[in-house]
Design a protein around this motif. Structure first.
Motif, PDB file in Angstrom:
ATOM      1  N   ASP A   1      27.987   2.193 -40.391  1.00 26.45           N
ATOM      2  CA  ASP A   1      27.296   2.085 -41.672  1.00 26.45           C
ATOM      3  C   ASP A   1      28.081   2.766 -42.782  1.00 26.45           C
ATOM      4  OD1 ASP A   1      24.904   0.824 -40.655  1.00 26.45           O
ATOM      5  OD2 ASP A   1      24.393   2.773 -39.778  1.00 26.45           O
TER       6      ASP A   1
ATOM      7  N   THR B   1      27.399   4.334 -46.897  1.00 22.54           N
ATOM      8  CA  THR B   1      26.541   4.585 -48.050  1.00 22.54           C
ATOM      9  C   THR B   1      27.432   4.831 -49.262  1.00 22.54           C
ATOM     10  OG1 THR B   1      26.392   6.941 -47.510  1.00 22.54           O
ATOM     11  CG2 THR B   1      24.616   5.530 -46.714  1.00 22.54           C
TER      12      THR B   1
ATOM     13  N   GLY C   1      24.544   4.266 -56.001  1.00 20.43           N
ATOM     14  CA  GLY C   1      23.956   3.064 -56.576  1.00 20.43           C
ATOM     15  C   GLY C   1      24.528   2.734 -57.936  1.00 20.43           C
TER      16      GLY C   1
ATOM     17  N   VAL D   1      31.247   8.476 -51.156  1.00 16.06           N
ATOM     18  CA  VAL D   1      31.166   7.325 -50.260  1.00 16.06           C
ATOM     19  C   VAL D   1      31.232   7.880 -48.846  1.00 16.06           C
ATOM     20  CG1 VAL D   1      32.318   5.203 -49.495  1.00 16.06           C
ATOM     21  CG2 VAL D   1      32.313   5.831 -51.927  1.00 16.06           C
ATOM     22  N   THR D   2      30.360   7.418 -47.953  1.00 12.89           N
ATOM     23  CA  THR D   2      30.324   7.933 -46.573  1.00 12.89           C
ATOM     24  C   THR D   2      30.311   6.787 -45.572  1.00 12.89           C
ATOM     25  OG1 THR D   2      29.102   9.900 -47.264  1.00 12.89           O
ATOM     26  CG2 THR D   2      29.028   9.346 -44.921  1.00 12.89           C
TER      27      THR D   2
ATOM     28  N   ASP E   1      29.509   6.244 -41.608  1.00 12.75           N
ATOM     29  CA  ASP E   1      28.848   6.901 -40.478  1.00 12.75           C
ATOM     30  C   ASP E   1      28.940   5.965 -39.274  1.00 12.75           C
ATOM     31  OD1 ASP E   1      27.416   8.822 -39.093  1.00 12.75           O
ATOM     32  OD2 ASP E   1      25.475   8.044 -39.743  1.00 12.75           O
TER      33      ASP E   1
ATOM     34  N   SER F   1      32.214  10.496 -38.638  1.00 15.24           N
ATOM     35  CA  SER F   1      31.877  10.147 -40.020  1.00 15.24           C
ATOM     36  C   SER F   1      32.911  10.750 -40.955  1.00 15.24           C
ATOM     37  CB  SER F   1      30.472  10.648 -40.392  1.00 15.24           C
ATOM     38  OG  SER F   1      30.451  12.057 -40.418  1.00 15.24           O
TER      39      SER F   1
ATOM     40  N   SER G   1      33.495  11.298 -45.447  1.00 21.10           N
ATOM     41  CA  SER G   1      33.033  11.138 -46.830  1.00 21.10           C
ATOM     42  C   SER G   1      34.193  11.426 -47.767  1.00 21.10           C
ATOM     43  CB  SER G   1      31.892  12.120 -47.137  1.00 21.10           C
ATOM     44  OG  SER G   1      30.774  11.863 -46.330  1.00 21.10           O
TER      45      SER G   1
END
Length: 183
Positions: A42, A44, A47, A67-68, A70, A154, A156
């Motif tokens: 995934d 993220t 927005g 921005v990450t 995972d 993960s 970021s």
């Protein structure tokens, strides 16, 4: 001799009673289950982002936000690549060239990771401003990748965009989309 026969019969009777008094072992089975959920890969992203302001012929620089990626796939080979691309940035109706900033005028650099978890190698697509690359609406560029390692991981990062505003562009608020993807 009569005494010894009575003892033998008595011993056999005691043995038979002892065997009859031992209960049979009980056994019951329990059917047991569990669910193994499939992990996912995934991403993220923020927005919205406001990069700031500047005039025609200048460079407007701002960070997009964290921005990450995972990765919970728990894979034996936990390799992934995050890519980024963009649309045109337009103001008003974007009807002529003076109202458009194309992705080729917007440089992207991921910078170093702000956080990582897991093993393997985490590599930024562009470690610093000197390695910045122009975005494209056709061919994504690598934003970040992870090679090797096993299991969950993960990463970021907080990428920077450098908008090289053409001198002829009109004043206004320009809006476009920066799209990150991971596979």
């Amino acid at each position: 001799m009569r005494t010894s026969r009575i003892l033998t019969v008595g011993a056999a009777t005691v043995t038979a009673i002892a065997l009859a008094a031992t209960p049979a072992a009980a056994q019951e089975d329990t059917t047991t289950t569990f669910d193994l959920d499939a992990g996912t890969l995934d991403m993220t992203v923020p927005g919205t982002a406001d990069l700031g302001n500047g005039g025609g012929g200048t460079t407007i620089t701002g960070q997009l936000g964290v921005v990450t990626v995972d990765d919970t796939r728990a894979a034996a080979d936990a390799t992934w690549t995050a890519e980024v691309e963009a649309t045109d940035f337009t103001t008003d109706d974007g009807g002529d060239a003076s109202e458009i900033v194309t992705p080729g005028n917007i440089d992207y650099w991921s910078g170093a990771a702000t956080a990582t978890e897991g093993n393997g190698t985490f590599t930024p697509g562009q470690a610093d401003a000197g390695a910045a690359e122009p975005l494209s609406d056709v061919t994504p560029i690598t934003a970040f990748d992870h090679t090797g390692g096993t299991g969950n991981n993960s990463a970021s990062w907080n990428p920077t965009l450098e908008v090289n505003v053409p001198l002829a562009n009109v004043a206004g608020t320009y809006t476009g989309t920066v799209t990150h993807s991971v596979a």
